[in-house]
Design a protein around this motif. Sequence first.
Motif, PDB file in Angstrom:
ATOM      1  N   UNK A 293      46.115  46.411  43.913  1.00 48.58           N
ATOM      2  CA  UNK A 293      44.717  46.801  44.080  1.00 48.58           C
ATOM      3  C   UNK A 293      44.287  46.683  45.541  1.00 48.58           C
ATOM      4  N   UNK A 294      43.445  47.610  46.020  1.00 49.21           N
ATOM      5  CA  UNK A 294      42.890  47.480  47.372  1.00 49.21           C
ATOM      6  C   UNK A 294      41.904  46.328  47.439  1.00 49.21           C
ATOM      7  N   UNK A 295      41.586  45.916  48.656  1.00 48.57           N
ATOM      8  CA  UNK A 295      40.767  44.719  48.862  1.00 48.57           C
ATOM      9  C   UNK A 295      39.423  44.791  48.143  1.00 48.57           C
ATOM     10  N   UNK A 296      38.776  45.949  48.173  1.00 48.84           N
ATOM     11  CA  UNK A 296      37.442  46.066  47.587  1.00 48.84           C
ATOM     12  C   UNK A 296      37.443  45.897  46.070  1.00 48.84           C
ATOM     13  N   UNK A 297      38.586  46.073  45.443  1.00 49.12           N
ATOM     14  CA  UNK A 297      38.679  45.927  43.990  1.00 49.12           C
ATOM     15  C   UNK A 297      39.477  44.696  43.578  1.00 49.12           C
ATOM     16  N   UNK A 298      40.063  43.997  44.545  1.00 50.12           N
ATOM     17  CA  UNK A 298      41.055  42.966  44.221  1.00 50.12           C
ATOM     18  C   UNK A 298      40.463  41.764  43.484  1.00 50.12           C
ATOM     19  N   UNK A 299      39.365  41.218  43.989  1.00 49.59           N
ATOM     20  CA  UNK A 299      38.781  40.041  43.349  1.00 49.59           C
ATOM     21  C   UNK A 299      38.331  40.346  41.927  1.00 49.59           C
ATOM     22  N   UNK A 300      37.709  41.492  41.746  1.00 48.19           N
ATOM     23  CA  UNK A 300      37.240  41.869  40.410  1.00 48.19           C
ATOM     24  C   UNK A 300      38.415  42.104  39.470  1.00 48.19           C
TER      25      UNK A 300
END
Length: 557
Positions: free
Chosen positions: A477-484
């Motif tokens: 996953x890219x950074x903007x979606x990784x935590x979620x």
Amino acid sequence: MSLYSSHNPKLSLTGSFASSLNLAEYQQQEIDHEALRKEKKKEKKKQKQIALRQSPRIDERTPLRPLPRDDSSIADYDSSSSSGDSANAVGTINATLLITIAAVTLGSSLQFGYATGVMNNSEAFIMQYFHDQGKEYTLMGWGTTVSSYGIGGLLGSVIGPKVIGRYCGRRATLLWNNVFLFLSSVLIALAPEWWYQAIGRIFVGIVAGVATAVVPTYFSEISPIAVRGAVGTMHQLGITVGILVSQALSTPSLNLLGSVDMWKWLFFVPVVCGFLELLILPFCPESPSYLYATQGKEAARQSLERLLPRDSVDQYLENIKAEVFATRGSSDSNDGGSMTVMELFRNKKLRKQLIVGITVQLMMQFSGIDAVFYYSTTVFYQADVADPELATTCLGIINVIVTIFAVKYMDSAGRKTLLTYSWIGLFFSFLTLTLSFILKPYFGCMDQLSVAATTGVIIFFAFGPGCIAWFIIAEIFPLTARDTAMTVGIFINWAANWLVAFTFPHLLEYTQPYTFLVFVATAAFFLFFTVQFVPETKGMTVAEIAEEFHEVPLYTC
């Protein structure tokens, strides 16, 4: 104007024959273009594999100097370490990265493993202690205490990346996590009633949930691509070492802490590891990806210069930049805000990644490994093994040894290859274990066969889903979606963990000797899913992995 105009010499033929001829030419051109595209892609992969094999690694000649006591001296230390021909930064791993990995593995990953294994051998003497005090501790109460760990894990998987991590970053989240660790140790060790232990298990579950959600992401973001799989596997190595230590300390026949008089000290051992993390981790670098998204490029550069050779920093900054804007569609702003859960589920570009990531999380729990870890001692009792607690401890030793080999081969064999062979091995191991229980009344050697089959489960699990499930989401996953994505995946992982922990004792009671046929079926399904839908990700950036997912034949609406 007609398509087959006389002005086009190639289309001077008329009628249906001309149409068929040009259609055939067009189709042949498409086939040629597709073959050329695949050939270029294959050549690109081959060149990348050659580059990875030639990439140097840290070796025994690399000295590890002590970590300085303050941030300024650390900066000087890292600057000197990565300049010139210093042996302290040989290849792609330097001492700062190694110290960071060691601190997090010891202070966070090991806590998860320790809490997973400590209750396995402890049931008899903890319940005996409460009975000697004239207090009730029923089998249902014990089951509630054990399964409360999963409830805490669910909470921690959300609290870690989406609450604490949103404002504090990866490193500070792991540091704050030790508050829950200290509370859990006190509640379990000094519990006046059994339900205090259940609450303590919720707190230590939070510790484990935060660790499982944050540590793989942190490791993925601070490690070079060439060794990302090996670094990610260190999380699982810490878990297996924690399981081994807890089982060894709680084994009665080893005369350590596994007794009615000494069991309370079992739950203060994690406090020591927590203190070590509190002492070391504040001087280690924050995730460059997190810094890029929250503080900008220069903050990320400073972190990367402490973790990587200077000549690699610019390339990694470009990779991070591509991640930040991969799902925002803009390269002109520095908006690295994290997606919400609803945005993630609505994003069609990431739907295949989401399905694969969640399924790999389920692979870990429905592989049957939790049934082995939580209740292996009970299984060995039913198999009439002479010393079930010692047998469980031996499984922990095997688990650690195999995971060490997994660290070595994760970046050479590849994720998909290891997963595929793991599921084949798990299928036959669980099938053998089932047969050993069925045939036990007829053959005297079935006890030994059940132990061998259980060992097989440990070995094949450690090489595949045991390692890969933790870091696969952070990798795809890219950074903007990784935590979620980590929150969703790890939440589902812990929900499955709780389900297995709570239901397996009843399954074991009512379905003997056919209990493990359930895991024979799940192994067969996950083998099919891996072969069909899980792409290879070793040595690839997030952008390259996204290209791989375009080729995955997984239908999404």
